[in-house]
Write a protein that holds these residues in place. Structure first.
Motif, PDB file in Angstrom:
ATOM      1  N   LEU A 210     -23.405  33.330  -6.650  1.00 30.97           N
ATOM      2  CA  LEU A 210     -21.978  33.071  -6.442  1.00 30.97           C
ATOM      3  C   LEU A 210     -21.168  33.413  -7.686  1.00 30.97           C
ATOM      4  O   LEU A 210     -20.052  33.938  -7.585  1.00 30.97           O
ATOM      5  CB  LEU A 210     -21.770  31.611  -6.045  1.00 30.97           C
ATOM      6  CG  LEU A 210     -22.420  31.194  -4.719  1.00 30.97           C
ATOM      7  CD1 LEU A 210     -22.231  29.705  -4.468  1.00 30.97           C
ATOM      8  CD2 LEU A 210     -21.856  32.001  -3.555  1.00 30.97           C
ATOM      9  N   SER A 213     -21.042  37.267  -7.958  1.00 30.79           N
ATOM     10  CA  SER A 213     -20.180  37.792  -6.894  1.00 30.79           C
ATOM     11  C   SER A 213     -18.717  37.514  -7.211  1.00 30.79           C
ATOM     12  O   SER A 213     -17.847  38.363  -6.980  1.00 30.79           O
ATOM     13  CB  SER A 213     -20.559  37.162  -5.545  1.00 30.79           C
ATOM     14  OG  SER A 213     -21.882  37.491  -5.187  1.00 30.79           O
ATOM     15  N   ILE A 254     -23.790  37.852   1.438  1.00 35.33           N
ATOM     16  CA  ILE A 254     -23.775  36.804   0.410  1.00 35.33           C
ATOM     17  C   ILE A 254     -24.014  35.437   1.051  1.00 35.33           C
ATOM     18  O   ILE A 254     -24.790  34.613   0.543  1.00 35.33           O
ATOM     19  CB  ILE A 254     -22.444  36.822  -0.353  1.00 35.33           C
ATOM     20  CG1 ILE A 254     -22.301  38.114  -1.151  1.00 35.33           C
ATOM     21  CG2 ILE A 254     -22.336  35.614  -1.290  1.00 35.33           C
ATOM     22  CD1 ILE A 254     -20.918  38.310  -1.761  1.00 35.33           C
ATOM     23  N   THR A 258     -27.389  33.001   0.294  1.00 36.86           N
ATOM     24  CA  THR A 258     -27.267  31.682  -0.326  1.00 36.86           C
ATOM     25  C   THR A 258     -27.666  30.561   0.638  1.00 36.86           C
ATOM     26  O   THR A 258     -28.348  29.607   0.242  1.00 36.86           O
ATOM     27  CB  THR A 258     -25.835  31.452  -0.834  1.00 36.86           C
ATOM     28  OG1 THR A 258     -24.904  31.677   0.237  1.00 36.86           O
ATOM     29  CG2 THR A 258     -25.500  32.416  -1.958  1.00 36.86           C
TER      30      THR A 258
END
Length: 277
Positions: A210, A213, A254, A258
């Motif tokens: 995170l 990103s 993403i 996650t």
């Protein structure tokens, strides 16, 4: 060994199996994805920008007419690879410092812990933004910055485990035998910290995914011509109003990465608790 791993995977709850499948999928994409890409990553292969799904372009085209699937397969390698390497570096460094503090006495523990408390009080994203602004955003520096940002969090958890284990009877017996601090840390304390540290490693991985990103979305992460998943979202932001796959695909990637890691961590923790009862 493979049979044992298969039995453990089979014993996971449904959520854990879903998480394991997602993790394996993205690891495979990171390892083999670029070799399976239908087009060169930077090639302009479509006449229309933000073109829809078709037989030639399974995920459409991006804002420059490049194949989204090819760029997604390439970008996943940077996201997964950088995050995994940074999480491993952060966890190993934090754990080593925690073991040093646990066996080194108050003269080592106090200044080291207060320094880590100072670092952990700084919000991770602000801390990383300052470091990126100061030192740049090459791949090597991004790796070091992401790892350094999350060392204090790992240290805090690893130290709590190590200090508690250092008071156990078997550690006192090792001290009475005359074993050195290094032996006590590596042979007596560390093996009993592995399972909690593996769970923490998974969390560090998610945090770093995170973080990287977010940095890439701000234009401070992986730089062109390379691109990670966050960069793919940023560069195709103009297609958001059209619901273009060029921006939806990396965002979903993403999310599934996650969420998959979190589901797997929760399932492993649940199964670990069940065995201990």
């Amino acid at each position: 060994m493979i049979a044992s791993a298969f039995k453990r995977a089979k014993a996971l709850p449904l959520s854990g199996k879903v998480g394991l499948a997602l993790v394996i999928f993205w690891l495979a994409v990171a390892l083999f994805g670029p070799m399976l890409a239908p087009y060169p990553v930077g090639a302009f292969v479509a006449y229309e920008v933000f073109d829809g799904q078709s037989a030639k372009h399974w995920l459409g085209s991006d804002y420059l007419g490049r194949d989204v699937l090819s760029r997604l397969l390439s970008g996943a390698r940077y996201t997964v690879g950088l995050a995994a390497a940074a999480a491993l570096l952060a966890s190993s460094t934090g754990t080593a410092l925690a073991l040093t503090a646990a066996v080194g006495g108050t003269k080592v523990d106090e200044p080291l812990s207060r320094f880590m408390d100072m670092l952990i009080s700084i919000p991770s994203k602000i801390f990383s933004l300052v470091l990126v602004a100061a030192f740049g955003s090459s791949l090597g520096l991004l790796l070091l910055i992401a790892a350094f940002t999350y060392v204090p969090g790992n240290y805090r958890i690893a130290r709590a485990l190590a200090v508690n284990l250092a008071q156990m009877d078997y550690v006192q017996v090792a001290r009475a035998r005359g074993e050195g601090r290094f032996h006590i840390a590596i042979a007596e304390i560390l093996p009993n910290m592995i399972h909690p540290l593996l769970a923490d490693f998974g969390l560090r991985f998610v945090f770093i995914v995170l973080l990287l990103s977010g940095l890439s979305f701000l234009g401070l992460g992986v730089q062109p011509p390379d691109a990670d998943l966050g960069s793919l979202v940023r560069e195709n932001i103009s297609g958001l109003g059209e619901g273009a796959l060029a921006i939806l695909a990396p965002a979903v990637a993403i999310a599934t990465l996650t969420v998959g890691v979190n589901l797997l961590i929760d399932a492993i923790g649940f199964s670990g608790k069940g065995k201990g009862r």
